[in-house]
Write a protein that holds these residues in place. Structure first.
Motif, PDB file in Angstrom:
ATOM      1  N   GLN A  70      94.239 -40.899  33.524  1.00 51.17           N
ATOM      2  CA  GLN A  70      94.027 -42.242  34.046  1.00 51.17           C
ATOM      3  C   GLN A  70      95.365 -42.810  34.501  1.00 51.17           C
ATOM      4  OE1 GLN A  70      92.100 -44.136  30.597  1.00 51.17           O
ATOM      5  NE2 GLN A  70      90.281 -44.372  31.875  1.00 51.17           N
ATOM      6  N   ASP A 129      92.390 -45.440  39.335  1.00 46.98           N
ATOM      7  CA  ASP A 129      91.153 -45.452  38.564  1.00 46.98           C
ATOM      8  C   ASP A 129      90.014 -46.147  39.295  1.00 46.98           C
ATOM      9  OD1 ASP A 129      92.496 -44.185  36.516  1.00 46.98           O
ATOM     10  OD2 ASP A 129      93.016 -46.046  35.494  1.00 46.98           O
ATOM     11  N   MET A 317      84.557 -47.930  34.779  1.00 43.14           N
ATOM     12  CA  MET A 317      85.701 -47.146  34.291  1.00 43.14           C
ATOM     13  C   MET A 317      85.646 -46.931  32.793  1.00 43.14           C
ATOM     14  SD  MET A 317      88.879 -48.404  36.731  1.00 43.14           S
ATOM     15  CE  MET A 317      88.917 -50.057  36.067  1.00 43.14           C
TER      16      MET A 317
END
Length: 340
Positions: A70, A129, A317
């Motif tokens: 990430q 992301d 996410m």
């Protein structure tokens, strides 16, 4: 920085192991304190934080990103960074994702498809992301490869053919219809519109035309002119309208910057606003309340749009939501002030 300097800097970096040794705990405990994902006794947590401050420990962000896969970064693609609407929208997004440790960076496209595609690919290469397209009409030009379809996307103003795409759509058409109906209800007969560039702002034009049709106001082609979303563009478009043999008595502008440019022309010509010509904008940027008279406009909820985009992104996410694309429509109410 030379190799020797880089090596020296790397060797001088305080590690989690050093923090753990000084605090008398395990490196795992230090990691739990830093992440906040596991409960750590209050006293132990206090000791670890105290040592972190004493040693000046800073997490190795690059290593963390490689480990977690990430980047904790979100790309925001906007057509014009100088337009205050996009600054407020970006602030709303940043506020929504900041608590989760995500940052944002802005890509300015100048409304050019090639630049937008370039920034999109750059964002993917950087491993962001999530991506927020703050201009759905241009985002529709972007194509996605299979690998790209793993990155959540929020499109403000439209929906995209992407499995993880959600949309935040200000109700431009209803807002523009309200603006046109308002001008007609005030008795204005020769109502004109300053539109955005070709292929942009179609919903705002559609709403205006719908209002004119309902009010039985004819709008000849010469009273439908185009600007480029800027104050200068509005200024030039208004000069064109005021040069007509029969001037309009009211002008609806597809955004506030163009409306302010139109107001500049009215002042230069010594026209009284709204007695000689009424002006209505769209967006309700801060400058709308600074000009004289204060601008009657349609409020486009920029901060709310950014915040909603951030909330939708975070739900994807984090894995809290994995379903089909969602659409959130935001109302655009008319704000009556002094120019109409």
């Amino acid at each position: 920085m030379s190799r020797s300097e880089a090596a020296s800097d790397q060797s001088s970096r305080v590690t989690i192991a050093q923090v753990a040794s000084r605090a008398g705990v395990s490196p795992t405990t230090v990691s739990h304190v830093l992440s906040g994902k596991r409960t750590v006794a209050v006293a132990t947590r206090g000791t670890v934080i105290k040592v972190i401050r004493e040693l000046g420990y800073r997490p190795n962000i690059v290593a963390r990103n490689l480990r977690t896969r990430q980047s904790h970064m979100i790309a925001v693609v906007v057509p014009d960074i100088t337009n205050p609407f996009y600054a407020v929208l970006t602030r709303g997004l940043a506020d929504a994702v900041d608590a989760a440790g995500h940052g944002t960076y802005v890509c300015n496209t100048d409304g050019q498809h090639d630049r937008e595609r370039k920034f999109f690919q750059d964002a993917m290469d950087r491993g962001v992301d999530g991506i927020v397209f703050a201009s759905g009409e241009t985002a529709s030009q972007v194509t996605f490869g299979e690998a790209d379809k793993q990155t959540p996307i929020i499109c403000i103003g439209d929906q995209l053919d992407h499995p993880l795409c959600d949309a935040v759509i200000p109700d431009d058409e209803t807002g523009s219809r309200a603006a046109g109906s308002f001008l007609a209800s005030r008795g204005y007969q020769r109502i004109a519109m300053i539109q955005g560039p070709p292929h942009y702002g179609a919903a705002r034009t559609a709403g205006f035309r719908s209002a004119m049709q309902a009010a039985k106001r004819k709008v000849p082609a010469e009273r439908m002119v185009r600007g480029d979303w800027t104050r200068k563009g509005g200024y030039e478009a208004m000069k064109t309208l005021m040069a007509l043999e029969v001037r309009p008595d009211a002008v609806f502008c597809a955004n506030d910057l163009m409306a302010i440019g139109a107001l500049d022309v009215a002042h230069e010509l010594g026209l009284s606003v709204p007695q000689d010509v009424a002006i209505v904008g769209f967006d309700d940027v801060d400058a709308a309340t600074i000009v004289t008279p204060r601008l009657t406009t349609v409020r486009n909820p920029a901060y709310e749009a950014g915040g909603t985009a951030g909330d939708l992104l975070m739900s994807r996410m984090s894995g809290r939501y994995t379903g089909a694309g969602r659409t959130v429509v935001l109302p655009c109410p008319l704000i009556e002030r002094g120019t109409a």
